[in-house]
Design an enzyme around this catalytic site. Structure first.
Site, short mmCIF file in Angstrom:
data_model
loop_
_atom_site.label_atom_id
_atom_site.label_comp_id
_atom_site.label_asym_id
_atom_site.label_seq_id
_atom_site.Cartn_x
_atom_site.Cartn_y
_atom_site.Cartn_z
N THR A 10 0.83 -1.21 0.00
CA THR A 10 0.00 0.00 0.00
C THR A 10 0.86 1.25 0.00
OG1 THR A 10 -1.77 -1.15 1.17
CG2 THR A 10 -1.81 1.25 1.22
N ALA A 32 9.43 11.74 2.96
CA ALA A 32 9.90 11.44 4.31
C ALA A 32 10.31 9.98 4.39
CB ALA A 32 8.81 11.74 5.34
N TYR A 64 9.54 -2.35 7.48
CA TYR A 64 9.38 -0.90 7.34
C TYR A 64 10.56 -0.30 6.58
CZ TYR A 64 8.94 4.00 8.77
OH TYR A 64 8.85 5.37 8.78
N LYS A 68 10.54 1.77 2.85
CA LYS A 68 11.10 3.11 2.64
C LYS A 68 12.21 3.09 1.59
CE LYS A 68 8.62 5.74 5.28
NZ LYS A 68 7.78 6.81 4.66
#
Length: 241
Positions: A10, A32, A64, A68
């Site tokens: 997502t 970010a 995570y 990123k």
């Protein structure tokens, strides 16, 4: 229950959607990202072009960071393919008043435990070393990047450089709050899924953004702790009143 795979898919799709829309309108993008992407790197301080070292995909700890990294790859793909100025910046432990203790935010969690007279709980042995940056300094850096339309399209670290162990942090918070709370440690197995891995140190090199903007953090770790303590005390007073 956490769904890391669905979350990654997502997030990455969302990033691609934003970048595609920005490319159509010719709009600059600031993304970010996070210091998590450095993973288990052992070269300190972490510089933006250093290699990254993540753990195996069988350990959800690195999901995570992986998401990123994919976001950053998309930024550079759009830079190279359609000349979109999409700039990732990596945040290192941003802290400030009104921050909650969720998602491992250690300073507000320690402060609330100290003020409530509860045990200040350290996850792991407390020798992990971290740097914290006041949210006011972080915002100043982000706005600076936004205003510099000529900023090179590359990664920028944003973070403090005052390094502290987590045990030292707990002791400083206990002293500032004048708390009698004991400091206790919990093993990773007690608070995280099996096989959890942590970063021993997380220290940023901020030379790149300093050279571009002249930016340096203006708030010390003591300033950060005192601002969080002051906010929490005010919040407790309001709740009790």
């Amino acid at each position: 229950m956490e769904r890391p795979v669905e979350t990654i898919v997502t997030n990455v799709r969302g990033t691609e959607t934003v970048l595609a829309a920005a490319a159509r309108s010719g709009t600059r993008v600031l993304l970010a990202s996070t210091s998590e992407v450095y993973g288990k790197g052992i070269r300190y301080p972490f510089a933006e072009d250093d290699d990254v070292v993540l753990g195996p995909t069988s350990r959800r700890r690195w999901a995570y960071a992986a998401s990123k990294l994919l976001d950053e790859f998309y930024c550079f793909a759009y830079r190279d393919e359609v000349q979109l100025p999409a700039i990732p910046f990596r945040l290192f432990n941003t802290v400030g008043a009104r921050q909650t203790g969720r998602y491992g935010m250690v300073i507000p969690r320690f402060v609330r435990q100290a003020l409530d007279g509860e045990p200040i709980t350290i996850y792991g042995d407390g020798t992990q070393r971290r740097c914290f940056c006041d949210v006011r300094d972080v915002v100043e850096a982000i706005v600076g990047l936004l205003d510099r339309t000529d900023a090179p399209v590359q990664v920028y670290n944003i973070g403090g450089t005052e390094e502290v162990t987590i045990r030292e942090l707990a002791e400083r918070i206990r002293a500032v709050t004048n708390s009698a709370s004991p400091i206790v440690t919990l093993s990773y197995d007690e608070v995280y899924p099996p096989g959890f891995e942590d970063m021993v140190r997380r220290v940023p090199s901020t030379e790149r953004i300093r050279d571009l903007l002249g930016w340096r953090p203006r708030h010390s770790l003591d300033d950060i702790i005192e601002s969080v303590v002051a906010y929490e005390r005010t919040s407790q007073a309001r709740s009790s009143g």
